[in-house]
Write a protein that holds these residues in place. Structure first.
Motif, PDB file in Angstrom:
ATOM      1  N   GLN A   1       0.838  -1.198   0.000  1.00 56.03           N
ATOM      2  CA  GLN A   1       0.000   0.000   0.000  1.00 56.03           C
ATOM      3  C   GLN A   1       0.876   1.252   0.000  1.00 56.03           C
ATOM      4  OE1 GLN A   1      -2.639   0.207   3.364  1.00 56.03           O
ATOM      5  NE2 GLN A   1      -3.662   2.044   2.613  1.00 56.03           N
TER       6      GLN A   1
ATOM      7  N   ALA B   1       2.486   1.799  -3.412  1.00 53.25           N
ATOM      8  CA  ALA B   1       1.541   2.414  -4.349  1.00 53.25           C
ATOM      9  C   ALA B   1       1.415   3.907  -4.071  1.00 53.25           C
ATOM     10  CB  ALA B   1       0.185   1.731  -4.242  1.00 53.25           C
ATOM     11  N   ALA B   2       1.392   4.286  -2.797  1.00 58.15           N
ATOM     12  CA  ALA B   2       1.298   5.705  -2.443  1.00 58.15           C
ATOM     13  C   ALA B   2       2.554   6.448  -2.895  1.00 58.15           C
ATOM     14  CB  ALA B   2       1.092   5.864  -0.938  1.00 58.15           C
TER      15      ALA B   2
ATOM     16  N   ALA C   1       4.430   5.645  -5.415  1.00 52.45           N
ATOM     17  CA  ALA C   1       4.361   5.742  -6.875  1.00 52.45           C
ATOM     18  C   ALA C   1       3.451   6.899  -7.293  1.00 52.45           C
ATOM     19  CB  ALA C   1       3.875   4.422  -7.474  1.00 52.45           C
ATOM     20  N   ARG C   2       2.318   7.052  -6.610  1.00 53.41           N
ATOM     21  CA  ARG C   2       1.414   8.168  -6.925  1.00 53.41           C
ATOM     22  C   ARG C   2       2.084   9.511  -6.619  1.00 53.41           C
ATOM     23  NH1 ARG C   2      -2.144   4.596  -4.478  1.00 53.41           N
ATOM     24  NH2 ARG C   2      -2.142   5.751  -2.515  1.00 53.41           N
ATOM     25  N   ARG C   3       2.784   9.578  -5.501  1.00 49.69           N
ATOM     26  CA  ARG C   3       3.488  10.822  -5.151  1.00 49.69           C
ATOM     27  C   ARG C   3       4.545  11.163  -6.193  1.00 49.69           C
ATOM     28  NH1 ARG C   3       5.028   9.764   1.122  1.00 49.69           N
ATOM     29  NH2 ARG C   3       2.936   9.358   1.875  1.00 49.69           N
ATOM     30  N   GLU C   4       5.290  10.149  -6.595  1.00 48.98           N
ATOM     31  CA  GLU C   4       6.345  10.374  -7.589  1.00 48.98           C
ATOM     32  C   GLU C   4       5.748  10.860  -8.904  1.00 48.98           C
ATOM     33  OE1 GLU C   4       9.336   7.491  -9.874  1.00 48.98           O
ATOM     34  OE2 GLU C   4       9.692   7.568  -7.714  1.00 48.98           O
ATOM     35  N   ALA C   5       4.640  10.270  -9.311  1.00 48.02           N
ATOM     36  CA  ALA C   5       3.982  10.677 -10.549  1.00 48.02           C
ATOM     37  C   ALA C   5       3.492  12.121 -10.467  1.00 48.02           C
ATOM     38  CB  ALA C   5       2.815   9.736 -10.856  1.00 48.02           C
ATOM     39  N   ALA C   6       3.160  12.559  -9.256  1.00 50.90           N
ATOM     40  CA  ALA C   6       2.684  13.927  -9.045  1.00 50.90           C
ATOM     41  C   ALA C   6       3.841  14.883  -8.725  1.00 50.90           C
ATOM     42  CB  ALA C   6       1.659  13.951  -7.919  1.00 50.90           C
TER      43      ALA C   6
ATOM     44  N   TRP D   1       5.838  14.850  -6.205  1.00 52.41           N
ATOM     45  CA  TRP D   1       5.819  15.176  -4.788  1.00 52.41           C
ATOM     46  C   TRP D   1       7.241  15.359  -4.269  1.00 52.41           C
ATOM     47  CZ3 TRP D   1       7.652  12.210  -0.554  1.00 52.41           C
ATOM     48  CH2 TRP D   1       7.225  12.641   0.694  1.00 52.41           C
TER      49      TRP D   1
END
Length: 88
Positions: A28, A31-32, A34-39, A41
């Protein structure tokens, strides 16, 4: 990244060598991240902690542990400078 502050002793001495240790994360959290990196962060990941040279072994010996378990174990073993892990 936060400036160096040893998890064990709280040292911020600029004359001291510090190393950041990244502990394990669960699926989990991966995945978080990965989302931060894509944004794009920018910030201090919750599984990364600084250690002074004297206390680095406490971190490296537990690198494969989940970060919450590793921090709890380190603080239980050292009982020197209790800290709370950063919130997510």
């Amino acid at each position: 990244m936060k400036p160096p502050l040893c998890l064990v002793c709280g040292s911020t001495d600029r004359a001291t060598q510090f190393t950041v240790v990244h502990f394990a994360i669960n699926d989990q959290e991966k995945a978080a991240f990965a989302r931060r990196e894509a944004a794009h962060w920018v910030g201090h990941p919750e599984n990364a902690y600084w250690f002074c040279a004297e206390h680095l072994h406490f971190g490296t010996e537990r690198q494969s542990m989940h970060w919450r378990d590793a921090v709890d174990d380190i603080l239980a073993v050292t009982d020197r400078y209790p800290r709370h892990p950063p919130g997510p």
